[in-house]
Each structure stands twice: as structure tokens, then as C-alpha cells.
Motif scaffolding. Structure first.
Motif, short mmCIF file in Angstrom:
data_model
loop_
_atom_site.label_atom_id
_atom_site.label_comp_id
_atom_site.label_asym_id
_atom_site.label_seq_id
_atom_site.Cartn_x
_atom_site.Cartn_y
_atom_site.Cartn_z
N PRO A 180 0.81 -1.23 0.00
CA PRO A 180 0.00 0.00 0.00
C PRO A 180 0.84 1.27 0.00
CG PRO A 180 -0.92 -1.61 1.53
CD PRO A 180 0.40 -2.16 1.07
N ALA A 181 2.08 1.17 0.47
CA ALA A 181 2.93 2.37 0.58
C ALA A 181 3.61 2.74 -0.73
CB ALA A 181 3.99 2.15 1.66
N ASN A 182 3.69 1.81 -1.70
CA ASN A 182 4.45 2.14 -2.90
C ASN A 182 3.74 1.83 -4.21
OD1 ASN A 182 4.63 -0.69 -3.00
ND2 ASN A 182 6.74 -0.67 -3.71
N ALA A 183 2.54 1.25 -4.18
CA ALA A 183 1.87 0.87 -5.41
C ALA A 183 0.98 2.01 -5.94
CB ALA A 183 1.03 -0.39 -5.19
N VAL A 184 0.93 2.13 -7.28
CA VAL A 184 0.10 3.14 -7.93
C VAL A 184 -0.81 2.45 -8.95
CG1 VAL A 184 1.83 4.94 -7.65
CG2 VAL A 184 1.81 3.59 -9.75
N THR A 185 -1.82 3.13 -9.41
CA THR A 185 -2.75 2.55 -10.38
C THR A 185 -2.08 2.44 -11.75
OG1 THR A 185 -3.65 4.67 -11.10
CG2 THR A 185 -4.69 3.63 -9.18
N PRO A 186 -2.54 1.54 -12.61
CA PRO A 186 -2.00 1.46 -13.98
C PRO A 186 -2.13 2.79 -14.72
CG PRO A 186 -3.29 -0.50 -13.50
CD PRO A 186 -3.51 0.44 -12.35
N ALA A 187 -3.23 3.52 -14.49
CA ALA A 187 -3.40 4.82 -15.15
C ALA A 187 -2.32 5.80 -14.71
CB ALA A 187 -4.79 5.38 -14.84
N THR A 218 6.78 12.18 1.33
CA THR A 218 6.03 13.17 0.58
C THR A 218 5.28 12.59 -0.62
OG1 THR A 218 8.02 13.72 -0.70
CG2 THR A 218 7.56 15.04 1.25
N GLY A 219 5.32 11.28 -0.77
CA GLY A 219 4.60 10.68 -1.89
C GLY A 219 5.31 9.45 -2.44
N ILE A 220 4.77 8.94 -3.55
CA ILE A 220 5.32 7.75 -4.18
C ILE A 220 6.09 8.15 -5.43
CG2 ILE A 220 4.77 5.55 -5.28
CD1 ILE A 220 2.25 5.41 -3.60
N PRO A 221 7.41 8.05 -5.42
CA PRO A 221 8.18 8.34 -6.62
C PRO A 221 8.08 7.20 -7.62
CG PRO A 221 9.65 7.63 -4.88
CD PRO A 221 8.27 7.67 -4.28
N VAL A 222 8.18 7.52 -8.89
CA VAL A 222 8.15 6.52 -9.95
C VAL A 222 9.36 6.73 -10.85
CG1 VAL A 222 6.86 5.58 -11.91
CG2 VAL A 222 5.62 6.43 -9.90
N GLY A 223 10.06 5.64 -11.15
CA GLY A 223 11.20 5.69 -12.06
C GLY A 223 10.89 4.90 -13.30
N ILE A 224 11.12 5.50 -14.46
CA ILE A 224 10.88 4.86 -15.75
C ILE A 224 12.19 4.80 -16.54
CG2 ILE A 224 9.63 4.98 -17.95
CD1 ILE A 224 7.84 4.39 -15.54
N THR A 225 12.47 3.64 -17.15
CA THR A 225 13.65 3.48 -17.97
C THR A 225 13.23 3.32 -19.42
OG1 THR A 225 14.81 2.39 -16.16
CG2 THR A 225 15.76 2.17 -18.35
N ASN A 308 5.89 -8.12 -17.61
CA ASN A 308 5.72 -8.61 -16.24
C ASN A 308 5.41 -7.43 -15.31
OD1 ASN A 308 7.05 -11.53 -16.53
ND2 ASN A 308 8.27 -10.07 -17.69
N ALA A 309 4.67 -7.71 -14.27
CA ALA A 309 4.36 -6.68 -13.28
C ALA A 309 4.08 -7.31 -11.93
CB ALA A 309 3.15 -5.85 -13.72
N THR A 310 4.37 -6.56 -10.88
CA THR A 310 4.00 -6.95 -9.53
C THR A 310 2.80 -6.11 -9.12
OG1 THR A 310 6.32 -7.40 -9.02
CG2 THR A 310 4.81 -7.24 -7.17
N ILE A 311 1.71 -6.78 -8.77
CA ILE A 311 0.42 -6.12 -8.58
C ILE A 311 -0.08 -6.36 -7.16
CG2 ILE A 311 -2.00 -6.06 -9.34
CD1 ILE A 311 -0.95 -7.07 -12.08
N LEU A 312 -0.68 -5.33 -6.59
CA LEU A 312 -1.41 -5.44 -5.33
C LEU A 312 -2.89 -5.32 -5.69
CD1 LEU A 312 -1.10 -5.57 -2.18
CD2 LEU A 312 -1.37 -3.08 -2.21
N THR A 313 -3.63 -6.42 -5.56
CA THR A 313 -5.03 -6.40 -5.96
C THR A 313 -5.87 -5.62 -4.97
OG1 THR A 313 -5.71 -8.39 -4.74
CG2 THR A 313 -4.70 -8.71 -6.92
N ALA A 314 -7.12 -5.35 -5.35
CA ALA A 314 -8.02 -4.62 -4.47
C ALA A 314 -8.28 -5.39 -3.19
CB ALA A 314 -9.34 -4.35 -5.19
N ALA A 315 -8.08 -6.72 -3.23
CA ALA A 315 -8.28 -7.56 -2.04
C ALA A 315 -7.00 -7.69 -1.22
CB ALA A 315 -8.77 -8.95 -2.46
#
Length: 391
Positions: A180-187, A218-225, A308-315
Motif C-alpha cells: 500500500p505504501a508504494n503501489a500506484v494505479t496502472p493509469a 512526501t509521496g510515491i516516486p516513480v522511475g521509468i527506464t 511482467n508486473a508486480t500487482i497489489l489487488t483490491a483484495a
């Protein structure tokens, strides 16, 4: 002399292992030697005026060793100090040139040193309290800076990994797990990819191939390569609110081996990054994600290319999701394996009484194969996760 191994930027290391191991072997037995805290203290006296950035324990034919690494303000050299693990005696010292982009990674560390409130010794203490593990079960610990964070990256001898925030002292799972501390929505992920193109000046000849998220106060940083298949160059774009950082470089070492086969496939993918993210949003409504990446493997039947992705589902389930990137999205029932349900210990597709019995039999013990929340203990949080997936 055994020098401290060079480190690639942690962002890139994390996304190379797109499918992290969630259940690991039990920790090894404790060692009898001087220990990490004393090794750190001794090494500092032998390399005064420099910043300790890494420690590793190694067993050699001559006995245990501690390999430590230091940098100074120039961040051009990694100074190694190797100690006898039993006595603390100096084995040897050497300096290793930090080449691009490794020198930039160390510069990020150096610039954030004034923010550090937690020493190596304090990090060990925090880890003991959080995990119940002895320092002797640590394989290596590195002071790292990624995604506007500065933290200790810790790996235990059984492969379990944690991070210790060097500012707040919070102990967290490795960056490539979705929490919950680092996951963001696909959008949100797709918006960050688009922003990465804008910030880096990349055009249509560049392709997003890796991504990872982090956790800050202060938030969730995202890094893109981003990868340019014609030149092989990478752009690493880190974003947090209005803050951003762009590094353009040529990959080396293991990262070069990972990205080289990508160059031949990225322009011909049947599933683009945006389509993959749309697929996640469709298949996991309300879910969020951390790591994503393109992976190219060679098999007897040829190349296997997957997203590939690591996902945290709504459950609250941790899901390792993959699809074939060379087949149109949605085609073929085998392209999207049904993810394992968190708590389904007997692998029957359901979480029920047999699974609950296994957990309760080992309650309040360290049992990696049953641990659900990543802290290496079987406790109330694991029970809660199991019950949330009941049925």
C-alpha cells in the motif's frame, strides 16, 4: 583481496528481477565473528574522512571476511577496506574507479548524506527489531539513493531483502514488492511514462522497458527506464511531484546483457506498454502495481518475450502477472496465467480450512514459505491477509 562488488543503480537492479521471490528458504545459522557493527567501526578508522556506503560478509578459504566500501566528495573512486571476520585485522585496501553511470549513483548518495539520520549500526538494530533476525544472517548492506530516497538496501543470506529508510528509520520490504505504501494505479503508471518522455526529450525512437516505484514521506516516486534500440542507450527518469531527474547513459555489465535482446523486439511488440497497463486495469479492477518490465528469455523453441508486473489487488493480494508480449493482447488462454491466491498454501485454487490450519500450526514462528506480508514471521498480519482471501 576481495573488493566490494560494484553496484548498478538500484532502480535498474530492481526492475531486472521483474518476478521477485516471495517465499524463500529459512535463514542460515548465525556466524561467530566480530559482527557488522564492529567491522563498520574498525573500517572507519582505516578510511578516515570518507563515507561508508557498503558492507558485505564473505566466507573464503582463509576464513570469514568483511568487505567494506567508502566514497569521498569526488565520487570517482570506491575505496575498499577488507577485514578478517574473526579478528578484525586488516587484510588489504584498494581503490576501484567508479565509471559512468555508477559514479552518478554515488553522487546521488553523497548529495543526500546531510539528510541521513540513521547510521549503519542503527540500521542493524532496526532490522533486528523488525525481522527478529540476527546481524549474522545479513549477506550485504548498501547505502543507496534512488527515486529521491536515501536508504540501506539489505540482503540476507537466504535472499530475503529489505530497505531501511536512512531518514526515518522505517524498515520496508524491497522496492520490487507491491505494498500500500508504494503501489500506484496502472493509469498513474501510464501518466508517469508519458511524463518521462516529456522530461527526457525522448521521441518515438525510444521505448519504455522498465519501471519501479518507491516510498517517501512526501509521496510515491516513480522511475521509468526508456530504451533506444538503434543505439542501445537508456534514459532513466525519476519523478516525484515537481521533482525530476534524468540520466542518459550506455548500459554496462549485467544490465547490458538484459537490454541487448530487447533491442531486437521492442519495435515489433504485439502488446505495447500502454496496452499491458490497460490489461492490468481490466483484469485487476481497483488494483495497483509497483514493478513492471519487459523480459526477453531464450528457450529451445526460440525467444520468449513477456511483459511482467508486480500487482497489489483490491483484495490485498500480491500477484506476479505476466503476458506474452508477441501475441495480440487477450489472444490465447495461456497468455495470462491465473495468479496464485495469497494464502493458498496447498495450491488447490482456494483459501480454506487446510490453509488456515497450516498457518495456525506455525503461528508466531519464522517460516518463510508461509509468510505473506514479507516480514519473515507468521503473525496476525499474515492471518488477516489469509482471511481476506478466504474462499
Amino acid at each position: 583481496m576481495l573488493k566490494l562488488a560494484r553496484r548498478l543503480p538500484l532502480l535498474l537492479v530492481a526492475v531486472m528481477a521483474v518476478l521477485p521471490v516471495l517465499a524463500l528458504a529459512p535463514a542460515q545459522e548465525a556466524r561467530a565473528d566480530i559482527g557488522f557493527p564492529q567491522a563498520a567501526a574498525i573500517a572507519r578508522t582505516l578510511s578516515p574522512g570518507r563515507q561508508l556506503v557498503g558492507m558485505r560478509h564473505r566466507n573464503t578459504n582463509s576464513g570469514p571476511q568483511y568487505n567494506t566500501g567508502f566514497i569521498d566528495a569526488q565520487c570517482q573512486l570506491l575505496y575498499g577496506v577488507d577485514l578478517n571476520g574473526n579478528t578484525g585485522a586488516l587484510i588489504g585496501m584498494a581503490a576501484e574507479v567508479l565509471i559512468y553511470p555508477e559514479n552518478l549513483a554515488m553522487q546521488d548518495v553523497w548529495e543526500r548524506i546531510p539528510l541521513v539520520n540513521v547510521s549503519f549500526e542503527q540500521a542493524f538494530s532496526l532490522l533486528r527489531k523488525k525481522t527478529g533476525r540476527a546481524d549474522s544472517q545479513i549477506d550485504r548492506i548498501d547505502l543507496a539513493s534512488e527515486l529521491f530516497m536515501i536508504f540501506y538496501a539489505v540482503q540476507y543470506t537466504d535472499g530475503t531483502r529489505y530497505t531501511v529508510d536512512a531518514i526515518t528509520g522505517e524498515v520496508l520490504p524491497a522496492l520490487d514488492l507491491a505494498t500500500p505504501a508504494n503501489a500506484v494505479t496502472p493509469a498513474t503508471y501510464w501518466a508517469r511514462i508519458q511524463h518521462a518522455f516529456q522530461l527526457s526529450g525522448a521521441d518515438s525512437t525510444w521505448y519504455p522497458v522498465m519501471g519501479v516505484t518507491g516510498t517517501t514521506a512526501t509521496g510515491i516516486p516513480v522511475g521509468i527506464t526508456l530504451l533506444n534500440p538503434a543505439t542501445g542507450r537508456l534514459k532513466q527518469v525519476d519523478m516525484l511531484g515537481t521533482q525530476s531527474q534524468v540520466v542518459d547513459f550506455m548500459p554496462i555489465g549485467h544490465l547490458l546483457q538484459i537490454t541487448t535482446p530487447m533491442r531486437g523486439v521492442v519495435a515489433n511488440l504485439a502488446v505495447t506498454a500502454s496496452q499491458f497497463l490497460a490489461r492490468i486495469q481490466h483484469d485487476f479492477p481497483g488494483g495497483r502495481m509497483s514493478v513492471m518490465g519487459l523480459q526477453v528469455q531464450t528457450a529451445n523453441t526460440g525467444q520468449i518475450v513477456t511483459w511482467n508486473a508486480t500487482i497489489l489487488t483490491a483484495a490485498g493480494q500480491q500477484v506476479l502477472f505476466a503476458i506474452n508480449a508477441m501475441t495480440p493482447n487477450g489472444a490465447g488462454s495461456g497468455n495470462s496465467p491465473t495468479p496464485d491466491r495469497m494464502g493458498d498454501y496447498n495450491c488447490d485454487g482456494h483459501v480454506g480450512g487446510d490453509d488456515l490450519a497450516q498457518l495456525l500450526m506455525r503461528f508466531n514462528t519464522r517460516q518463510c514459505d508461509l509468510d505473506l506480508n514479507g516480514d519473515d514471521w507468521i503473525r496476525g498480519e499474515d492471518l488477516g491477509l489469509l482471511l481476506s482471501n478466504w474462499g
